[in-house]
Design a protein around this motif. Structure first.
Motif, short mmCIF file in Angstrom:
data_model
loop_
_atom_site.label_atom_id
_atom_site.label_comp_id
_atom_site.label_asym_id
_atom_site.label_seq_id
_atom_site.Cartn_x
_atom_site.Cartn_y
_atom_site.Cartn_z
N LYS B 454 -61.25 17.61 19.45
CA LYS B 454 -62.66 17.95 19.74
C LYS B 454 -63.46 18.19 18.47
O LYS B 454 -64.65 17.84 18.39
CB LYS B 454 -62.70 19.18 20.64
CG LYS B 454 -62.53 18.81 22.11
CD LYS B 454 -62.82 19.99 23.00
CE LYS B 454 -62.90 19.56 24.45
NZ LYS B 454 -63.53 20.59 25.25
N ASN B 455 -62.83 18.80 17.54
CA ASN B 455 -63.56 19.04 16.28
C ASN B 455 -64.04 17.74 15.63
O ASN B 455 -65.25 17.60 15.39
CB ASN B 455 -62.69 19.83 15.31
CG ASN B 455 -62.79 21.34 15.60
OD1 ASN B 455 -63.85 21.81 15.99
ND2 ASN B 455 -61.70 22.05 15.41
N LEU B 457 -64.38 14.97 17.09
CA LEU B 457 -65.33 14.35 18.02
C LEU B 457 -66.73 14.94 17.82
O LEU B 457 -67.75 14.23 17.84
CB LEU B 457 -64.89 14.55 19.47
CG LEU B 457 -63.77 13.63 19.98
CD1 LEU B 457 -63.44 13.98 21.44
CD2 LEU B 457 -64.16 12.16 19.86
N GLY B 458 -66.74 16.25 17.64
CA GLY B 458 -68.02 16.95 17.43
C GLY B 458 -68.73 16.42 16.18
O GLY B 458 -69.95 16.18 16.18
N ILE B 459 -67.93 16.26 15.13
CA ILE B 459 -68.49 15.76 13.88
C ILE B 459 -69.02 14.35 14.08
O ILE B 459 -70.16 14.04 13.70
CB ILE B 459 -67.41 15.77 12.77
CG1 ILE B 459 -66.97 17.22 12.49
CG2 ILE B 459 -67.94 15.10 11.49
CD1 ILE B 459 -65.69 17.34 11.72
N LYS B 461 -69.92 12.91 16.81
CA LYS B 461 -71.07 12.91 17.71
C LYS B 461 -72.36 13.26 16.95
O LYS B 461 -73.40 12.56 17.05
CB LYS B 461 -70.83 13.89 18.84
CG LYS B 461 -71.80 13.68 20.01
CD LYS B 461 -71.41 14.55 21.20
CE LYS B 461 -72.31 14.23 22.37
NZ LYS B 461 -71.93 15.02 23.52
N GLN B 462 -72.23 14.33 16.22
CA GLN B 462 -73.43 14.74 15.47
C GLN B 462 -73.81 13.71 14.40
O GLN B 462 -75.01 13.45 14.17
CB GLN B 462 -73.17 16.10 14.81
CG GLN B 462 -73.22 17.24 15.81
CD GLN B 462 -73.53 18.53 15.15
OE1 GLN B 462 -74.56 18.65 14.46
NE2 GLN B 462 -72.66 19.51 15.32
N SER B 463 -72.76 13.10 13.82
CA SER B 463 -73.03 12.08 12.80
C SER B 463 -73.77 10.90 13.41
O SER B 463 -74.73 10.37 12.83
CB SER B 463 -71.72 11.60 12.17
OG SER B 463 -71.04 12.68 11.62
N GLU B 465 -75.60 10.91 16.01
CA GLU B 465 -76.96 11.33 16.36
C GLU B 465 -77.85 11.34 15.12
O GLU B 465 -79.01 10.93 15.14
CB GLU B 465 -76.92 12.72 17.00
CG GLU B 465 -76.51 12.66 18.46
CD GLU B 465 -76.24 14.02 19.07
OE1 GLU B 465 -76.02 14.11 20.27
OE2 GLU B 465 -76.21 15.03 18.30
#
Lengths: 127, 681
Positions: B454-455, B457-459, B461-463, B465
């Protein structure tokens, strides 16, 4: 309108970087990132953030412990804390809420989600 | 007396003697009589001759001294005997010329004509002699009458005109037989006397001779026999005085007595031995009998002996105690009266036949009926005795009270059943544990992985965006690429979320819920699925169903999973049946429900939810693997392969069941069964 100060605490440097980029791109926020949980209280005193985004699982101190430390700190106690964590079990969330966090965001969360939650927390602070 | 041999002999000898003496006497008397009669006859002939001569002399001499001539002629005659002399002349011839005196004396001598046929016969030339009885002086006396003809002589021709030899008359003399009769009588008397004396003499002599020679020795032997018989004295011997048959008899008798004594002694000796043997044997027998009786009496198992007609002859004390009868109540009763009806029937119909064929029946279970009617389970064996006694080949029935064994067996059986049940439960529990452990492992893995995934993935995702904000509107391809990044992050996130459900599913928040409402909610939640438009949803929801104690979210998750599967199984449309109903489980219901890895019991009330489609169905091979985690038949990306396994796990956690019945190309029916025993109504 002065930029709101956001302190993002996470042990992932990449995460800190991209979050800072995304939030500061809006021009609404001044973002300080911190990869070591040991320094949170110190940085709060120097940076005086309006909202803190805090990871749960970190080396040294975990999110909950950090919250407890901040709660005991006269500066930190008044700052709304949002947990942003890969953990999304109810018990994790409960633990976080018990130590006074205002919100809990499960990773992976998008930029929009972060901003919405930050805004919500800021509105709470102003009430 | 008449049995005495001497009397018998004497009677026989007397009869013989008397008979022979009578015959001899009769013969003597008869001879005497003939002799006497011959004398008389000779006298008569002589007399007639003399008279004839006299007559001729008379004629020749010319009647001179007739008297003298006649007297001379009569000289030789015993005048007393001659009672009458008569001359009869033939008719036509001269009369007699005897003088008067003569005439008087011999009154019928002269001058008469034949007076009867006899006289006529004599005149005609025959000579007669007859015996007659005349009454003289009132007394009947015997006489001989002799008649002879007087034939003409040459000399007669002088005076008579006759032919020589022709009868001119007849001479008849009547001579008395009185004297002869008297002699005969005297002789007879003498004879009788003589013979009587002889007879007596012979008898006496015979008697004494017999007595001395035969009777005495015989009597001695007889006495000895009597003595031996009466006094049993075999020491007695007979004195042997002669060497004749009787002497031999005595010797033989003595030998016989000696032998008899020897035999008797031997017999007595033998009898003594025999007596001892009998005594010993009797003692042995009595001991054996008592021993046998003790064995039978001490037997724990019951014993019944019945005759070939099935009547009880003997029972042992174990049976008496077991059935609470007295022996007298059982003896003579049919053996079947000991049994309950079923056993009695079996015994009559099957056992007797089997005994006759096989001679023995072993360890059959049956039931005795006690006096009070209690039924007693027994195991019995029947056998036929090897020999026939008193015309009957008896049946022996030995039985064992198996109530305790049966009880133990029953308990054992029950225990086995319980053990089996426990084992079944244990096994299902083990399966559940294994399953749970499997899920736990997956859960733990998932939660560990989740954090780590998830970590980043979070990075990402934000990248993505961030990059999207930097793109110019003309850079459409790059924008599309960023969208794909974002979508796949969501997909990965979704997978991680489902995986995390494993680690969370062990905790349920159960509340009484209405299944119909849960189903309706679930149907609401799937209404956005595009293909649902082509599907007809048919609700067959039971009314007044009891509430079930479930975790609402989890059960909705189950229903949504099942509904989505059903919808996906009907890409071209079809019927989707949604049913709920209450059911009482019994042995005719689905066995899987009852015996599967759940806690259902026959007779239990359950609530069932069914979701049935008319879709593609599931192959038998796939049905086997359908609950395995990560098993899916959907296109990659459209299914996690965890839906059914999680649903199954959720139902197991609810102590319910989830079954799938399917036929390829016909459709699938999912039956979800809920316990209500621990749920509120």
């Amino acid at each position: 309108m002065a930029k709101k100060k956001i302190l993002v605490v996470d042990d992932e440097e990449d995460y800190l970087t991209i979050t800072k980029l995304n939030l500061e791109e809006t021009d609404n926020y001044e973002v300080m990132t911190l990869s070591s949980s040991k320094e949170v209280v110190l940085r709060v005193h120097s940076f005086m953030p309006d909202v803190i985004l805090l990871d749960m699982l970190m080396p040294a101190f975990g999110g909950v412990e950090v919250c407890e430390m901040l709660n005991n700190d006269f500066v930190g106690a008044g700052i709304p804390i949002i947990i942003v964590s890969a953990l999304d079990k109810n018990e994790d969330k409960l633990k976080a809420y018990r130590v006074g966090v205002v919100d809990y965001i499960s990773k992976p969360a998008g930029k929009d989600m972060l901003i919405a939650k930050i805004e919500k927390a800021l509105s709470l602070k102003h009430k | 007396m008449w049995n005495k041999i001497s009397v018998k002999i004497i009677i026989i000898v007397s009869v013989i003697l008397l008979l022979s003496m009578f015959l001899t006497g009769a013969h003597f008397i008869r001879s005497e009589r003939v002799m006497l009669f011959d004398d008389v006859h000779a006298k008569a002939v002589m007399l007639n001759k003399n008279i004839e001569n006299f007559l001729f002399t008379l004629v020749t001499l010319g009647v001179l001294d007739v008297e003298n001539i006649l007297q001379d002629a009569m000289k030789d005659l015993n005048k007393d005997d001659v009672y009458e002399v008569r001359i009869v002349h033939a008719p036509g011839l001269a009369e007699s010329f005897l003088d008067k005196q003569f005439k008087e004396k011999y009154r019928s001598l002269l001058g008469s004509l034949p007076q009867n046929e006899i006289e006529q016969k004599v005149i005609s030339g025959q000579t007669i002699e007859e015996r007659i009885f005349l009454n003289i002086n009132g007394k009947s006396q015997p006489f001989i009458r002799y008649g002879s003809p007087i034939r003409a002589d040459k000399s007669c021709l002088f005076c008579h005109d006759v032919k020589v030899g022709k009868p001119m008359g007849a001479f008849f003399s009547l001579i008395s037989l009185e004297k002869a009769y008297q002699i005969i009588k005297k002789r007879t008397t003498e004879n009788i006397l003589l013979f009587g004396l002889i007879f007596l003499f012979i008898l006496v002599t015979l008697y004494f001779s017999l007595r001395k020679i035969v009777l005495r020795p015989l009597i001695k032997i007889s006495d000895a026999v009597k003595h031996i018989i009466e006094r049993q004295d075999l020491f007695r011997q007979v004195q042997v005085t002669s060497a004749d048959e009787i002497g031999q008899l005595g010797t033989v008798f003595n030998k016989m007595v000696t032998d008899l004594k020897k035999s008797r002694d031997e017999l007595q000796e033998w009898a003594k031995t025999l007596e001892k043997k009998v005594y010993d044997r009797t003692k042995d027998l009595a001991e054996a009998k008592s021993y046998t009786e003790d064995i039978i009496g001490s037997m724990i198992d019951t014993l019944v002996v019945a005759d070939s007609s099935g009547k009880i002859k003997m029972v042992n004390s174990a049976l008496v105690q077991l059935l609470d009868y007295s022996p007298d109540e059982l003896i003579g009763k049919p053996i079947t009266s000991l049994f309950d009806e079923a056993t009695a029937k079996f015994f009559n119909e099957t056992a007797i036949k089997e005994i006759t064929e096989k001679l023995v029946i072993r360890n059959l279970e049956a039931t005795y009926k006690s006096k009070s009617g209690d039924k007693i389970a027994i195991s019995f064996s029947v056998s036929l005795m090897s020999e026939i006694h008193q015309g009957s080949r008896d049946i022996i029935i030995v039985s064992k009270d198996i109530r305790e064994i049966k009880h133990l067996l029953e308990m054992e059986k029950q225990k086995t059943v319980e053990l089996k049940e426990a084992y079944g439960k244990l096994q299902s529990l083990q399966d559940a544990l294994i399953q749970a452990e499997k899920f736990n492992a997956i859960g733990r893995l998932a939660s560990g992985v989740a954090h780590e995934v998830k970590n980043p993935l979070g990075i990402i995702k934000q990248s993505a965006e961030y990059l999207k904000g930097k793109l110019l509107p003309s850079e459409k391809n790059a924008s599309e690429a960023l969208r794909m990044i974002r979508d796949n992050i969501d997909r990965a996130d979704n997978i991680i979320r489902v995986l995390l459900d494993f680690s969370r599913s062990s905790k349920l928040e159960k509340n009484p819920e209405d299944l119909n409402a849960l189903l309706e909610n679930s149907l609401m939640l799937i209404k956005h699925i595009p293909t649902l438009e082509k599907i007809k949803i048919i609700r067959e929801l039971g009314k007044d169903l009891p509430k079930v104690l479930v975790d609402k979210g989890k059960i909705e998750q189950v229903f949504i999973n099942l509904l989505i599967n059903a919808v996906h199984a009907m890409p071209g449309g079809g019927d989707l049946f949604v049913r709920t109903y209450q059911l009482r489980l019994d042995k005719f219901n689905d066995v899987m429900v009852i015996s599967g890895e759940n806690n259902f019991e026959p007779g239990e009330n359950v609530v069932v939810a069914e979701i049935e489609d008319t879709g593609v169905g599931i192959s038998q091979v796939n049905l086997m693997k359908i609950f395995e985690p990560f098993f899916t038949t959907k296109d990659p990306g459209s299914g996690t392969g965890l839906g059914l396994s999680i649903s199954k796990n959720i139902m197991t956690m609810h102590k319910g069941s989830l079954e799938i019945k399917s036929q390829e190309s016909k459709g699938t029916k999912v039956i979800v069964t809920f316990k209500i025993t621990d749920g509120g109504r």
